[in-house]
Write a protein that holds these residues in place. Structure first.
Motif, PDB file in Angstrom:
ATOM      1  N   ASP A  73       0.849  -1.184   0.000  1.00  0.00           N
ATOM      2  CA  ASP A  73       0.000   0.000   0.000  1.00  0.00           C
ATOM      3  C   ASP A  73       0.889   1.240   0.000  1.00  0.00           C
ATOM      4  O   ASP A  73       2.112   1.145  -0.045  1.00  0.00           O
ATOM      5  N   ARG A  74       0.283   2.408   0.058  1.00  0.00           N
ATOM      6  CA  ARG A  74       1.039   3.645   0.010  1.00  0.00           C
ATOM      7  C   ARG A  74       1.192   4.279   1.394  1.00  0.00           C
ATOM      8  O   ARG A  74       1.643   5.416   1.497  1.00  0.00           O
ATOM      9  N   THR A  75       0.807   3.591   2.416  1.00  0.00           N
ATOM     10  CA  THR A  75       0.923   4.123   3.765  1.00  0.00           C
ATOM     11  C   THR A  75       2.305   3.824   4.319  1.00  0.00           C
ATOM     12  O   THR A  75       2.733   2.672   4.310  1.00  0.00           O
ATOM     13  N   HIS A  76       2.953   4.845   4.796  1.00  0.00           N
ATOM     14  CA  HIS A  76       4.305   4.692   5.337  1.00  0.00           C
ATOM     15  C   HIS A  76       4.248   4.665   6.865  1.00  0.00           C
ATOM     16  O   HIS A  76       3.616   5.519   7.477  1.00  0.00           O
ATOM     17  N   HIS A  77       4.870   3.677   7.461  1.00  0.00           N
ATOM     18  CA  HIS A  77       4.943   3.586   8.919  1.00  0.00           C
ATOM     19  C   HIS A  77       6.401   3.639   9.356  1.00  0.00           C
ATOM     20  O   HIS A  77       7.309   3.292   8.594  1.00  0.00           O
ATOM     21  N   THR A  78       6.593   4.070  10.571  1.00  0.00           N
ATOM     22  CA  THR A  78       7.923   4.045  11.178  1.00  0.00           C
ATOM     23  C   THR A  78       7.834   3.360  12.528  1.00  0.00           C
ATOM     24  O   THR A  78       6.739   3.042  13.012  1.00  0.00           O
ATOM     25  N   GLY A  79       8.977   3.119  13.146  1.00  0.00           N
ATOM     26  CA  GLY A  79       9.005   2.567  14.500  1.00  0.00           C
ATOM     27  C   GLY A  79       8.412   1.181  14.602  1.00  0.00           C
ATOM     28  O   GLY A  79       8.560   0.339  13.709  1.00  0.00           O
ATOM     29  N   ASP A  80       7.677   0.944  15.697  1.00  0.00           N
ATOM     30  CA  ASP A  80       7.189  -0.405  15.997  1.00  0.00           C
ATOM     31  C   ASP A  80       6.171  -0.893  14.970  1.00  0.00           C
ATOM     32  O   ASP A  80       6.081  -2.088  14.693  1.00  0.00           O
ATOM     33  N   LYS A  81       5.394   0.018  14.375  1.00  0.00           N
ATOM     34  CA  LYS A  81       4.393  -0.410  13.391  1.00  0.00           C
ATOM     35  C   LYS A  81       5.050  -0.888  12.094  1.00  0.00           C
ATOM     36  O   LYS A  81       4.593  -1.851  11.477  1.00  0.00           O
TER      37      LYS A  81
END
Length: 477
Positions: A73-81
């Protein structure tokens, strides 16, 4: 083999993956033994991630859509996610690969000709699978380590305890963590380092820095059991070849060397049982007779001994009390020397430690008595007889006391507190739409086949994709 209909949430997906691996274990454990380690990793994922997803149902729903969309998908996550997404994707890809291998074997066993053909191909296919699962196991373990450190899960969080990792760790490594760290899977670097150096000896500064860098790569001060498993697989436990990118050479002791170590251990045991040592211990206990276990009273009695022992050295005709103090001085030296030799022999290696454990020698009660009664005598000798400043005692006292104090620590019965730590506030806002269009190469679109545990069949068959479910692509791994 697996249900093509996606499970209703990621918690169920993780759980059914574990069930799937349990039920088809007989089909892969002989050919791909590394997949057994993958099954354990899946259990650790279930233990660690399921509580996190229950705490965050919105992210659980997002992961479901993410999986249905072919893990793209186009959703960017950082860290624990971001780490959790990576773990879930790796979990799916690995179980699907194992599923395909078992299904292929099932299909190739339908006729004699196909069996012969599969027999020739199976060895090469299994070799590739073994390499894949070996690297994937380490990758997932590393991701779980990052997840724990990124979420700042404190010691005592109680999400999962050390008991779950007994099969993942060398026996001595597990015993060390269980006894000296406790049941929690997270600890402070300084606590770990202090316990390790007291029990196994000092580490060179550059080696210590290397270990800390590997174990505490995120925080700098916190280590997890996942990190310790990784470094112990590379450098054994206690550590060997620290700072080198070569695995430690397995040490195979000759029968003569094993016998020599056994003789040394049994010699120390025999010495402790001799009348001479018994006399020394009796002399020590007699001196403290009637004092009780109050530390101040014990130290005061030890100081009385030091004064008498100092007087004995100058006396032309020693009194009976001074002679008794002299005998106690000899007992003090003998008992102290005995325990220092015990410390040295315990540190020799794995074999000597196992031998001491096997004979339960010299016993925790005797060790505590040594610390309780002989250490005050050494302190009094340092201060009164030698005339040294008491403020320097902690730095100058024999290392054997610190060694035994650490040796006697046992945190294995202390329960962990059940709570889930949240990630730092800076990581709470993690969903940011990407500005650039993702560049993807898509092959044939099909729905990810998320596993469901088969009911009774030994090797279940594949189920066709329901027509009502939209078909989409699995992104390249």
């Amino acid at each position: 083999m697996a249900s093509a209909f996606i499970t209703n949430d990621m918690i169920t997906f993780i759980k059914t993956t574990v069930q799937f691996l349990e039920q088809v274990a007989d089909d892969y454990k002989a050919v791909i033994p590394e997949a057994i380690g993958f099954e354990r990793q899946c259990r650790h994922i279930e233990d660690m991630i399921s509580p996190i997803l229950r705490e965050d149902p919105e992210f659980n729903d997002y992961l479901l859509k993410y999986a249905k969309n072919g893990f793209s998908d186009r959703t960017h996550h950082t860290g624990d996610k971001a780490i959790t997404k990576d773990i879930i994707k790796s979990l799916y890809m690995a179980q699907k690969r194992l599923n395909d291998f078992i299904s292929q074997e099932q299909q190739m066993n339908k006729s004699i000709f196909m069996k012969i053909k599969w027999f020739a191909k199976k060895t090469y296919t299994a070799r590739d699978q073994r390499g894949y699962f070996k690297s994937e196991n380490e990758r997932i373990r590393s991701l779980l380590n990052d997840l724990v450190q990124t979420r700042s899960i404190a010691a005592g969080s109680g999400i999962v305890t050390i008991d779950r990792f007994e099969k993942d760790m060398p026996k001595e490594c597990f015993r060390f963590w269980m006894r000296y760290i406790g049941k929690d899977i997270v600890t402070d670097w300084h606590k770990f380092h202090s316990a390790y150096t007291l029990l196994y000896g000092d580490i060179e500064p550059e080696e210590s820095d290397y270990i800390q860098k590997i174990l505490c790569k995120k925080s700098g001060t916190t280590i997890t059991v996942y990190g310790l498993i990784g470094i112990s697989r590379k450098h054994n436990f206690p550590f060997e070849n620290i700072g080198k990118d070569i695995p430690p050479v397995e040490k195979v002791l000759s029968e003569e060397a094993r016998m020599e170590i056994a003789k040394m251990v049994m010699g120390l045991v025999s010495e402790f049982a001799e009348p001479t040592m018994s006399g020394h211990l009796t002399c020590m206990y007699k001196w403290y007779e009637g004092v009780g276990r109050d530390k101040a009273a014990i130290q005061e009695r030890a100081n009385e001994w030091a004064v008498l022992n100092k007087q004995f050295r100058k006396a032309k005709e020693p009194t009976e009390k001074q002679k008794e103090a002299k005998r106690l001085d000899e007992a003090r030296r003998a008992i102290s020397f005995f325990y220092q030799r015990y410390m040295v022999m315990w540190r020799i290696g794995h074999l000597s430690r196992e031998a001491f454990v096997g004979v339960d020698f010299p016993g925790k009660g005797r060790m505590r008595d040594f610390i309780r009664y002989v250490q005050p005598l050494d302190h009094a000798n340092y201060h009164i007889v030698m005339g040294k400043d008491t403020s320097t005692w902690d730095q100058k006292k024999p290392l054997v006391y610190q060694f035994l104090e650490q040796f006697l620590v046992d945190n294995s019965d202390k329960p962990a507190k059940a709570q889930i730590a949240s990630p730092p506030k800076a990581q709470l806002k993690q969903e940011v739409p990407e500005q650039k269009q993702e560049e993807k190469k898509l092959g044939k679109k099909e729905l990810p086949q998320l596993v469901q545990a088969p009911a009774k069949v030994h090797v279940p068959e594949k189920i066709e994709v329901p027509e009502t479910v939209p078909v989409q692509a699995v992104a390249a791994h």
